[in-house]
Design an enzyme around this catalytic site. Structure first.
Site, PDB file in Angstrom:
ATOM      1  N   GLU A  33       2.582  -8.172  12.798  1.00 22.57           N
ATOM      2  CA  GLU A  33       1.975  -9.450  13.166  1.00 22.57           C
ATOM      3  C   GLU A  33       3.092 -10.493  13.120  1.00 22.57           C
ATOM      4  O   GLU A  33       3.821 -10.573  12.130  1.00 22.57           O
ATOM      5  CB  GLU A  33       0.872  -9.820  12.168  1.00 22.57           C
ATOM      6  CG  GLU A  33       0.205 -11.100  12.573  1.00 22.57           C
ATOM      7  CD  GLU A  33      -0.909 -11.571  11.639  1.00 22.57           C
ATOM      8  OE1 GLU A  33      -1.263 -10.840  10.695  1.00 22.57           O
ATOM      9  OE2 GLU A  33      -1.394 -12.686  11.875  1.00 22.57           O
ATOM     10  N   ARG A 258       2.726   2.367   0.948  1.00 26.84           N
ATOM     11  CA  ARG A 258       3.675   1.312   1.293  1.00 26.84           C
ATOM     12  C   ARG A 258       4.834   1.320   0.309  1.00 26.84           C
ATOM     13  O   ARG A 258       4.740   1.851  -0.804  1.00 26.84           O
ATOM     14  CB  ARG A 258       2.991  -0.060   1.313  1.00 26.84           C
ATOM     15  CG  ARG A 258       2.402  -0.509  -0.016  1.00 26.84           C
ATOM     16  CD  ARG A 258       1.958  -1.983   0.023  1.00 26.84           C
ATOM     17  NE  ARG A 258       1.303  -2.360   1.238  1.00 26.84           N
ATOM     18  CZ  ARG A 258       1.674  -3.381   2.030  1.00 26.84           C
ATOM     19  NH1 ARG A 258       2.716  -4.102   1.726  1.00 26.84           N
ATOM     20  NH2 ARG A 258       1.013  -3.682   3.097  1.00 26.84           N
ATOM     21  N   LYS A 268       4.331 -11.137   3.162  1.00 29.10           N
ATOM     22  CA  LYS A 268       4.849 -12.229   3.994  1.00 29.10           C
ATOM     23  C   LYS A 268       4.287 -13.574   3.563  1.00 29.10           C
ATOM     24  O   LYS A 268       4.974 -14.588   3.627  1.00 29.10           O
ATOM     25  CB  LYS A 268       4.492 -11.967   5.465  1.00 29.10           C
ATOM     26  CG  LYS A 268       5.443 -11.003   6.140  1.00 29.10           C
ATOM     27  CD  LYS A 268       5.148 -10.878   7.620  1.00 29.10           C
ATOM     28  CE  LYS A 268       3.964  -9.969   7.846  1.00 29.10           C
ATOM     29  NZ  LYS A 268       3.779  -9.598   9.257  1.00 29.10           N
TER      30      LYS A 268
HETATM   31  P1  ATP Z   1       2.626  -8.001   4.361  1.00 34.45           P
HETATM   32  O1  ATP Z   1       1.532  -7.363   3.571  1.00 34.45           O
HETATM   33  O2  ATP Z   1       3.950  -7.916   3.738  1.00 34.45           O
HETATM   34  O3  ATP Z   1       2.309  -9.395   4.780  1.00 34.45           O
HETATM   35  P2  ATP Z   1       1.662  -6.830   6.696  1.00 34.45           P
HETATM   36  O4  ATP Z   1       1.133  -5.475   6.485  1.00 34.45           O
HETATM   37  O5  ATP Z   1       0.704  -7.934   6.795  1.00 34.45           O
HETATM   38  O6  ATP Z   1       2.771  -7.118   5.638  1.00 34.45           O
HETATM   39  P3  ATP Z   1       2.315  -6.389   9.396  1.00 34.45           P
HETATM   40  O7  ATP Z   1       3.118  -7.242  10.265  1.00 34.45           O
HETATM   41  O8  ATP Z   1       0.868  -6.305   9.644  1.00 34.45           O
HETATM   42  O9  ATP Z   1       2.601  -6.874   7.941  1.00 34.45           O
HETATM   43  O10 ATP Z   1       2.938  -4.942   9.274  1.00 34.45           O
HETATM   44  C1  ATP Z   1       3.504  -4.208  10.316  1.00 34.45           C
HETATM   45  C2  ATP Z   1       3.579  -2.777   9.883  1.00 34.45           C
HETATM   46  O11 ATP Z   1       4.419  -2.648   8.744  1.00 34.45           O
HETATM   47  C3  ATP Z   1       2.224  -2.243   9.501  1.00 34.45           C
HETATM   48  O12 ATP Z   1       2.050  -0.959  10.062  1.00 34.45           O
HETATM   49  C4  ATP Z   1       2.283  -2.176   8.008  1.00 34.45           C
HETATM   50  O13 ATP Z   1       1.468  -1.153   7.514  1.00 34.45           O
HETATM   51  C5  ATP Z   1       3.761  -1.917   7.743  1.00 34.45           C
HETATM   52  N1  ATP Z   1       4.145  -2.393   6.423  1.00 34.45           N
HETATM   53  C6  ATP Z   1       3.971  -3.627   5.914  1.00 34.45           C
HETATM   54  N2  ATP Z   1       4.411  -3.684   4.637  1.00 34.45           N
HETATM   55  C7  ATP Z   1       4.884  -2.451   4.343  1.00 34.45           C
HETATM   56  C8  ATP Z   1       5.467  -1.860   3.184  1.00 34.45           C
HETATM   57  N3  ATP Z   1       5.657  -2.558   2.060  1.00 34.45           N
HETATM   58  N4  ATP Z   1       5.825  -0.569   3.237  1.00 34.45           N
HETATM   59  C9  ATP Z   1       5.645   0.135   4.363  1.00 34.45           C
HETATM   60  N5  ATP Z   1       5.109  -0.340   5.478  1.00 34.45           N
HETATM   61  C10 ATP Z   1       4.716  -1.624   5.488  1.00 34.45           C
HETATM   62 MG    MG Z   2      -1.017  -7.433   8.072  1.00 33.28          MG
END
Ligand code: ATP
Ligand code: MG
Length: 552
Positions: A33, A258, A268
């Site tokens: 995102e 994760r 984020k």
């Molecule tokens: P955050 O929780 O840090 O805000 P998010 O999951 O909201 O991250 P996205 O932009 O939606 O961020 O994530 C893009 C991809 O990265 C998704 O497939 C998500 O599952 C993966 N991702 C995010 N954080 C991690 C992590 N700590 N380890 C592995 N994969 C991750």
């Molecule tokens: Mg997300």
């Protein structure tokens, strides 16, 4: 034949390839995102998704999940593209956006309504919550659940054209108010948000929820294995419900653990807070766990990829030591870094028997780990800087550096003997006076003198000034988010940045961005993006050894 150990996702893929489930295709995607910069957790997801398609001759899409207009921006889109490429990956074809599918998603919502599988709900969010039930009690039907498809279609159209204010009503899937999975209790799939979107502008007054966009986007793109993190396990049931009820191609969602790192905050939302409240200088502050911060700090793509490989793919959440990442960085830099001399805490040495005005060029290997890096000449003269702690007036036993009457080798130059020290009124040593042994020059040492210590130095007349930024962990607690009721910022390390002024050898004035340097006997450094020709600034990338007190 060597037997390779597969991770559980590779096992699934190999089984699918055997049964022909996806006709042998492997097509993954990385779906960020654009609401912030990528962090090291995303690096894991990127390496995993791109790694799978590389291994099985497939493809990986880069798709922005841009369904939340207020929080998203093109700045984030650009930074994410840059970070993915810097990590060493190229997505399949053009960059894709969930917003490209808004028309299709709208039509699919109409289909659900038409089929009696979605309805417009005018309940307030409090009313909806009250009817939702909980883990032990079934929910109850909304009073709007049985509106006719024709009336719902009309209402949905009116939502779209902007007849209702934000939050006035929403579209819900009609699934099962008694499901043991709370996410199946008639989830909201469209909401009114009369917000400007970074790509679709003011075209839409309604936006699909993430869960209504993600699976269908996967389906449209022909994704085979939709790899995501464990928190999406409860979402899988609705992901599949939609694909079945829309009668469209069905990718397989697969969840993995994760990445969590100790001493690190990775959401984020939290990182944005650090940026907005100016606890750091920006998303690319070298202390940030962002890919851009790590790049600026001097971490390499190779070291991040190696780190992710070592962490592996697990099905259960765990916490990885930050020290493992630093280990991978150090290992890579040891191979690549150019060896340089910089004096971080200078004290002057005068070599009293060395002719005034004489300069000799000393040959210095750029990198003993890699002969191809060659050598350079370093100017040597009568006055040089050495590290304050390479001299001791009253040394303990086994101190092999310089002390009155003692001898030491100056790296790539001569052996010197300390004869005298000068002190200020407070008794601090201000100058060390030495004599050099004329026939002890490195590479042609005929002195027969054996010394145990070698120290680095920089010629006073040739030295340049540089600002060095030395970093420590951003947090003092291994789990800053793990203390209920205590703000994670309470655990910020007040010493996470120290600035020092160093004397550096002249070759470093030509330092380049993206090149790793080892300031010998000190640490790895890289030029900072803020450096100018008038003001040299270096970031400490990582120490030479694991010196972190918190590590085992
Ligand atoms: P955050 O929780 O840090 O805000 P998010 O999951 O909201 O991250 P996205 O932009 O939606 O961020 O994530 C893009 C991809 O990265 C998704 O497939 C998500 O599952 C993966 N991702 C995010 N954080 C991690 C992590 N700590 N380890 C592995 N994969 C991750
Ligand atoms: Mg997300």
């Amino acid at each position: 034949m060597e037997h390779e150990i597969l991770n559980f996702i590779e096992e699934i893929i190999e089984k699918d390839n055997e049964t022909g489930k996806f006709g042998g295709r492997v097509h993954t995607r990385f779906p960020p995102e654009p609401n912030g910069y990528l962090h090291i957790g995303h690096a894991k997801s990127i390496c995993l998704n791109f790694g799978l398609s590389q291994k099985y001759g497939g493809k990986t899409n880069l798709r922005f999940d841009d369904t939340n207009p207020e929080k998203e921006s093109d700045e984030y889109v650009q930074s994410i593209k840059r970070d993915v490429q810097w990590l060493g990956f190229q997505w399949n074809g053009d960059v894709l956006y969930a917003s490209d599918y808004f028309d299709q998603l709208y039509q699919w919502a109409q289909k659900l309504i038409h089929d009696g599988k979605a309805y417009i709900d005018f309940s307030t969010s409090e009313e909806m919550a009250a009817l939702k039930g909980n883990l032990t009690t079934a929910g109850s039907d909304s009073p709007y659940r049985n509106t006719s498809p024709a009336e719902n279609l009309d209402l949905f159209e009116r939502m779209k054209v902007g007849e209702f204010p934000d939050g006035h009503c929403c579209l819900r899937a009609k699934v099962d108010m008694a499901s043991s999975n709370m996410l199946m209790r008639d989830p909201v799939i469209y909401r009114i948000k009369r917000a400007h979107h970074h790509r679709t502008g003011d075209k839409w007054n309604i936006y699909p929820m993430y869960d209504f966009a993600h699976g269908q986007s996967d389906s449209i793109e022909g994704i085979t294995h939709s790899v995501c993190t464990l928190e999406f396990v409860p979402h899988r049931e609705f992901y599949e419900w939609l694909l079945v009820n829309l009668e469209i191609y069905r990718p397989q969602q697969i969840e993995f653990a994760r990445l969590n790192l100790d001493y690190t905050v990775m959401s984020k939302r939290k990182l944005l807070q650090l940026v907005e409240e100016k606890h750091v200088t920006g998303w690319d502050d070298p202390r940030m766990p962002t890919i851009s911060g790590m790049r600026r700090r001097g971490y390499t793509p190779e070291s991040l990829r190696e780190f992710v490989k070592r962490v592996g793919v697990a099905k259960r959440d765990n916490i990885i030591e930050f020290g493992l990442l630093e280990f991978c960085v150090r290992e890579d830099l040891n191979k690549k870094a150019l060896r340089m001399m910089a004096v971080l805490d200078p004290i002057k040495m005068v070599i009293t028997n060395y002719p005034e005005g004489q300069v000799e060029e000393m040959k210095f290997d750029n990198n003993p780990e890699n002969e191809a890096d060659g050598s350079r000449l370093v100017p040597f003269s009568r006055e040089i800087y050495i590290e304050r702690d390479d001299f001791m007036e009253n040394p303990p036993k086994k101190y092999f550096r310089l002390f009155p009457g003692g001898m030491v080798r100056l790296k790539s130059a001569y052996i010197v003997r300390c004869d005298d020290v000068l002190k200020d009124d407070a008794g601090n040593v201000t100058e060390v006076h030495c004599t050099y042994i004329e026939n002890s020059r490195s590479g042609n040492d005929q002195s027969g003198i054996h010394v145990k210590g070698t120290i680095h130095w920089v010629s006073v007349a040739h030295a340049a000034d540089a600002e060095l930024r030395i970093y420590e962990r951003l947090f003092t607690d291994p789990n800053p988010l793990g203390h209920e009721g205590v703000d994670f910022k309470t655990f910020m390390n007040p010493n996470s940045l120290t600035t020092i002024h160093a004397k550096i050898e002249p070759a470093l004035t030509a330092a380049e961005l993206g090149v790793a340097y080892q300031f010998i006997r000190k640490a790895y450094f890289c030029l900072d993006t803020e450096a100018t020709t008038d003001k040299l600034i270096f970031n400490q990338t990582v120490g030479l050894k694991d010196s972190f007190k918190g590590s085992k």
